[in-house]
Design a protein around this motif. Sequence first.
Motif, mmCIF file in Angstrom:
data_model
loop_
_atom_site.group_PDB
_atom_site.id
_atom_site.type_symbol
_atom_site.label_atom_id
_atom_site.label_comp_id
_atom_site.label_asym_id
_atom_site.label_seq_id
_atom_site.Cartn_x
_atom_site.Cartn_y
_atom_site.Cartn_z
ATOM 1 N N ASP A 672 0.950 -1.185 -0.112
ATOM 2 C CA ASP A 672 0.032 -0.009 -0.226
ATOM 3 C C ASP A 672 0.896 1.117 0.106
ATOM 4 O O ASP A 672 0.618 2.280 -0.812
ATOM 5 C CB ASP A 672 -0.803 0.095 1.132
ATOM 6 N N ALA A 673 1.983 1.042 0.938
ATOM 7 C CA ALA A 673 2.814 2.418 0.866
ATOM 8 C C ALA A 673 3.609 2.623 -0.397
ATOM 9 O O ALA A 673 3.635 3.835 -0.955
ATOM 10 C CB ALA A 673 4.058 2.133 1.898
ATOM 11 N N PHE A 674 3.916 1.586 -1.061
ATOM 12 C CA PHE A 674 4.521 1.744 -2.316
ATOM 13 C C PHE A 674 3.523 2.315 -3.336
ATOM 14 O O PHE A 674 3.811 3.250 -4.078
ATOM 15 C CB PHE A 674 4.846 0.277 -2.955
ATOM 16 N N VAL A 675 2.365 2.005 -3.495
ATOM 17 C CA VAL A 675 1.380 2.385 -4.356
ATOM 18 C C VAL A 675 1.314 4.154 -3.780
ATOM 19 O O VAL A 675 1.160 4.782 -4.957
ATOM 20 C CB VAL A 675 -0.124 1.613 -4.099
ATOM 21 N N ASP A 676 0.993 4.362 -2.745
ATOM 22 C CA ASP A 676 0.961 5.623 -2.463
ATOM 23 C C ASP A 676 2.029 6.606 -2.894
ATOM 24 O O ASP A 676 1.967 7.448 -3.264
ATOM 25 C CB ASP A 676 0.834 5.960 -0.971
ATOM 26 N N LEU A 677 3.579 6.005 -2.508
ATOM 27 C CA LEU A 677 4.542 6.825 -2.911
ATOM 28 C C LEU A 677 4.854 6.792 -4.506
ATOM 29 O O LEU A 677 5.023 8.079 -4.901
ATOM 30 C CB LEU A 677 5.815 5.980 -2.239
ATOM 31 N N GLN A 678 4.336 5.819 -5.225
ATOM 32 C CA GLN A 678 4.355 5.986 -6.494
ATOM 33 C C GLN A 678 3.435 7.251 -7.158
ATOM 34 O O GLN A 678 3.870 7.813 -8.261
ATOM 35 C CB GLN A 678 4.007 4.606 -7.308
ATOM 36 N N ALA A 679 2.358 7.011 -6.418
ATOM 37 C CA ALA A 679 1.295 7.969 -7.137
ATOM 38 C C ALA A 679 1.939 9.324 -6.604
ATOM 39 O O ALA A 679 1.816 10.402 -7.289
ATOM 40 C CB ALA A 679 -0.001 7.902 -5.955
ATOM 41 N N ALA A 680 2.512 9.612 -5.617
ATOM 42 C CA ALA A 680 3.049 10.813 -5.067
ATOM 43 C C ALA A 680 4.173 11.321 -6.078
ATOM 44 O O ALA A 680 4.473 12.403 -6.288
ATOM 45 C CB ALA A 680 3.500 10.720 -3.659
ATOM 46 N N ARG A 681 4.862 10.245 -6.214
ATOM 47 C CA ARG A 681 6.169 10.587 -7.228
ATOM 48 C C ARG A 681 5.491 10.909 -8.708
ATOM 49 O O ARG A 681 6.369 11.896 -9.313
ATOM 50 C CB ARG A 681 6.988 9.217 -7.355
ATOM 51 N N LEU A 682 4.618 10.404 -8.948
ATOM 52 C CA LEU A 682 3.971 10.564 -10.528
ATOM 53 C C LEU A 682 3.457 12.148 -10.459
ATOM 54 O O LEU A 682 3.988 12.908 -11.097
ATOM 55 C CB LEU A 682 2.863 9.749 -10.597
ATOM 56 N N ALA A 683 2.726 12.436 -9.370
ATOM 57 C CA ALA A 683 2.215 13.871 -9.161
ATOM 58 C C ALA A 683 3.411 14.867 -9.121
ATOM 59 O O ALA A 683 3.351 15.856 -9.842
ATOM 60 C CB ALA A 683 1.312 13.924 -8.166
ATOM 61 N N ALA A 684 4.404 14.492 -8.452
ATOM 62 C CA ALA A 684 5.683 15.410 -8.298
ATOM 63 C C ALA A 684 6.101 15.675 -9.695
ATOM 64 O O ALA A 684 6.654 16.696 -9.898
ATOM 65 C CB ALA A 684 6.562 14.969 -7.206
ATOM 66 N N ALA A 685 6.510 14.602 -10.473
ATOM 67 C CA ALA A 685 6.995 14.477 -11.730
ATOM 68 C C ALA A 685 6.160 15.503 -12.683
ATOM 69 O O ALA A 685 6.760 16.229 -13.579
ATOM 70 C CB ALA A 685 7.376 13.241 -12.190
ATOM 71 N N GLN A 686 4.967 15.314 -12.711
ATOM 72 C CA GLN A 686 3.978 16.046 -13.471
ATOM 73 C C GLN A 686 3.995 17.776 -13.081
ATOM 74 O O GLN A 686 4.101 18.299 -14.013
ATOM 75 C CB GLN A 686 2.612 15.571 -13.496
ATOM 76 N N GLY A 687 4.074 17.793 -11.731
ATOM 77 C CA GLY A 687 4.198 19.108 -11.256
ATOM 78 C C GLY A 687 5.588 19.796 -11.710
ATOM 79 O O GLY A 687 5.469 21.216 -11.871
#
Lengths: 694, 541
Positions: A672-687
Amino acid sequence: MALGGDLSDRNPVRVLGPRALVGLWLTLVAFTLLAVRLYALQVVRGDELASKGERNFVQNLRTPHDRGIVYDRDGRILADNRPSVDVEVTPAFLGKRPEATATLAHLATLVGMSADALKRANEAVSAPRGLDRLLPIVIERDLTPEQVEAVESERSLFHLDGVAIVEGRRRAYPMGSLAAHLLGYVKEIDAGELDAERLRGNPRRYVLGDCIGRDGVERSHEKSLRGVDGFEKIVVDAKGRRQHDAYMRQLLGEERRVEPQPGHAVFLTIDAALQRRAIEAFGGEAGAVVAVDPNNGKILVLASVPEFDPNGVSGMLGATEKQRLDGDPLKPWLNRAISGQYAPGSTFKAVTALAALAERATSIREKVRCPGHFTLGNKTWRCHKDSGHGQVDIREALIVSCDVFFYTMGSRIGITALAGMARRLGFGRRTDIALAGEQPGLVPDEAYHNRADRATGGYQRGMVVNTAIGQGSLLVTPLQLAMAYAAIGNGGTLFEPQIVDRIETADFRVVKRFLPRARGDGDGEDDDDDEDDEPEPGVTVDSRGILEEVRGDPPALLATKAPVARQQLAVNPDDLELVRTGLEGVMADPRGTAYWRRSRKISMAGKTGTAQVVRLGRERLKVEETTYFERDHAWFVAFAPATAPQIAVAVLNEHSGHGGSQAAPIAVAVVDAFVDLQAARLAAAQGEPAGAPR
Amino acid sequence: MKATRPALIEVNWPLVGAMLLIASLGIYNLHSSAASHAPRLFLGQLAVLGVGSVVCALLLFFDYRLSEGIAYPVYGLACLLLLAVLLQGRSALGAQRWLLIGPASFQPSEPAKLATILCLARYCSQRIDPSGYSMRTLFRPLNPSRPLAALLALVLLWKKPWLGDPIGELARLFHKNLGGVVPEAGDLLWFRLFLVALILAAVTAGVWIVVGIDRARALLDPWPPGRRNRLVLLCVAFGAGLGLALFSVWSAPFVRDPFGVAIATLVEEADAGGAYAGFAPTTTLRAVLAIAVVVYAVLSLWSLRSPVASLVDFVIAPVDLLAIPALLVLVEPDLGTAGIFVVVGMSMILVVGVQLRTLLILGCVGASLAVVGWFGILKDYQKRRILTFIDPEHDIKGAGWNAVQSMIAVGSGRWTGKGHLEGTQSQLSFLPEQHTDFAFSVWAEEQGFLGCLVVMALYVVLVAAIWSIAAQARDSYGALLAAGVASMILWQALINIGMVIGVLPVVGVTLPLFSYGGSSLLTVMLGCALALNVHLHRRAH
């Protein structure tokens, strides 16, 4: 003899004159001899003695290098250097032995050294001879401000001659115990190691007092992390006092310094944030969590519990902490993820299933009846469910973890086939992860049993029955299990676990990038020579021709398929798929052993395991009735998503009981943490699409 | 005796030139060698050179034979000064060598060299033996002063660690063989005393037997025939010793064994029980020795009513004249200077003449003593020390350090040297004692082989001039005086340069005229002035 002396005899006695002339000639001869000797010294040996003289007054002052920094995959700093205040002594200025001993004893009370440390300091101070006595020796590192003040106030009273407070560098681990086993720690090189280095010519130029990696990455990548000391030539007088710069320039010229070269930066594949979440999720006393990217073998989490704080065990101050750790029955030093060997329990059933399918011993169409027990010859084995599972096929057997089914499979295919499949999946040999202390585990085969159980008649047919459910003599490490499940999840590629992503110079030019590598089947066929490949600072990196600027590179957001020739396991893809669906059912099927612990965020496939530690009697005991070290190990190994997985996790919770309840929630939390972190990373990369956040 | 005043043109200009040049070069060198720690030191030395030159010039107006008359008193004064140094000298580097007189301090051992030369010159010039001195004349073994000298020597043997502890060894040996137990320190102390007494008694008995057997030979002794006086003297000497010992026992409640303190200090066991704390033990010892010497001298004077020459011959042998100041200097301790006394005195005696047989005997005795000492008495650490003397590089980090550093300095001078103030060995203080004992290595480093040749050539000129003065002297006193001065300069220069370039052990001997040191400079200049005077008055008028 002239008795009484003839006072009238005042004439120059003729004999005295010639004797005086003999004296004159002897004078000439003597001075000629001296002149010859002077010629020999000044003209014949002049150059040699002049260079000896130069060695007298030129002192190479070492400018210590900074050890390389260790980063995680996102550039978080895991190991760093920080300034520390050290106290050092110069034997020559301490005076003769009694004074030196007194000064050291005084110093010891001021900074609170142990008797043992004081003894060592005394030995270190009395050892050097001649000019070596002018080289300072660090007595105690990393003083507190109070200690510094105590020493300085004594020095202001003109006590403590020969003692100096100097600034040094000290290894720091800003994340504390987070990745202690993985990173290891550094400690001063001891005399034995130094001798060993010197036997090899000391290519890394260690000197006493230098730090050397003792464990983990610090040890395995010592070559890269260690930089090259710089030197400054200075002119000293006979008492070791540094002379004026102008005088030095006059004697030595302008080129007096060689700058130190810092060690290389090592970027790990570890995700520090995920590792933290994994450790937070881990509630047990002892165990390990390993998470790996199934598509390339990069380790994301490698945690072992209990941990230690590498900040506390480095250097001399760590002696008491080290003692405490040494005495802990839970063995905090042990990196359970790679050095702990355990019976895999039911998690091994996936391997048995693959072996049975590969041997065509069963198929999805066959159902085996589970009455709750299994009999072979005159021995009976029980299923964990006393009432039996009824008719189960191979998929259902994985889902409900039916022992009888796998007893049957084991007895059908025999130990040789089972051991062969286990070896193909990487069990029974080291994964060759770049960390020290890895254990190979044990895959028993007929030869092994004949050897080990010679007293009881060698291999018995019943032994394969135990091995089939992951008990018996079978031993695996959590890392091996994670890698094997990663291979099952990714469609049959067994990768080499990879802990270091790349090595860069201190100013971030890539020196070496480690690419994913599949493991061969055979033993030792691809003996890794990473050690020799390992780039060393100080070698002209440009000559390697593999430099590339990475500053502008976007970070790898999601692991991409690695461009390597995939070495498929010699396993039928259909068989793999069948087992994979079985594992998926463990969490997706309501009958599954971990159904109630499933992730709400992502589909997962996994397998519980409850490994017996002590062979108990026929009676099953409640957890409360057993002592801690007799309780079962809880296992859970999983990958997610269940199809095309991006993470594989192995969790071992020592002596905690049932895998479904004690290990599965941890694995789910990691995923679950992995999923959250990937999502956060994706968001950061897009930002922030252009920049490369480090 | 009154001589007409010689013309100034008669002055031996090579001597004067060499002397002044060496001294000037020495001061120039001092400017560099002391630059790192006492940059103004050379000014003081310059002043001494000026004063010394004036004094020397003035001395030329007197006849050197005037010095013959004052030779003995001067010698006595010098010995008293040496004693005074021992009693209340200023210590430097662990040795007492300096005597404070008002604001100035000086080293009495330097003028004592000249005084000894004067004394020996006078003594020997009155006792020229055309056939050369024999063992008998040199050492006067029948003389009752020998036991005293023996006592002095034994006492010194205890004190000097580099000479070992032969009496202590002997005592331990006896004790072990007799009782089989290791004696306590206190027992050993008195056992040592007993042993010394035993040895003295044996020596005395031997002497008396020899005398008894050969009366004719006894007649040759300057002592008047008849044994009465001799007996009385011996009894008095032993009585004094006994009285002192008894006094030490009787006075125990008050001063707790002063004699024991003295001896215990010698054997360095005084601190063991703390029994002797509170004393100034070395002073007590030296006081006892001094009292014994004075008592003995006074007794000798009092008990004899013979001509002075006979008295001197009775009490003193030629070797005593050099041995007394040498021993006094040795106790300071200053091995180097003591050695200079010995070699200078021996050189003068050689000029006077020694029988070939005597030389051979002395050589044999010396060699056998060395062999016995090496294999029988010396301990390993003592042997190591001697080996280091022989080969300094053998122990480069320890005792040979100074010698090696000096050799490095000399060698790195090469042909022309590094230049004034440019020597690294000297400016960075790697040389020990670099403006005194090791001044020449500073010179060698900064001025090179050529500079060294210049200085050595100047020494050759100086010493050769004095030797030739000795050869042309008008009387044996003048000849011996000049020979003494020549050998003093020669030996000091040879030993100092030899030590600097690593062929001789490192002992504290300065380079005459060249090294820093007012006492030394003045002494050598006075010696040169005396030699000049001998030259001026070389013709009988």
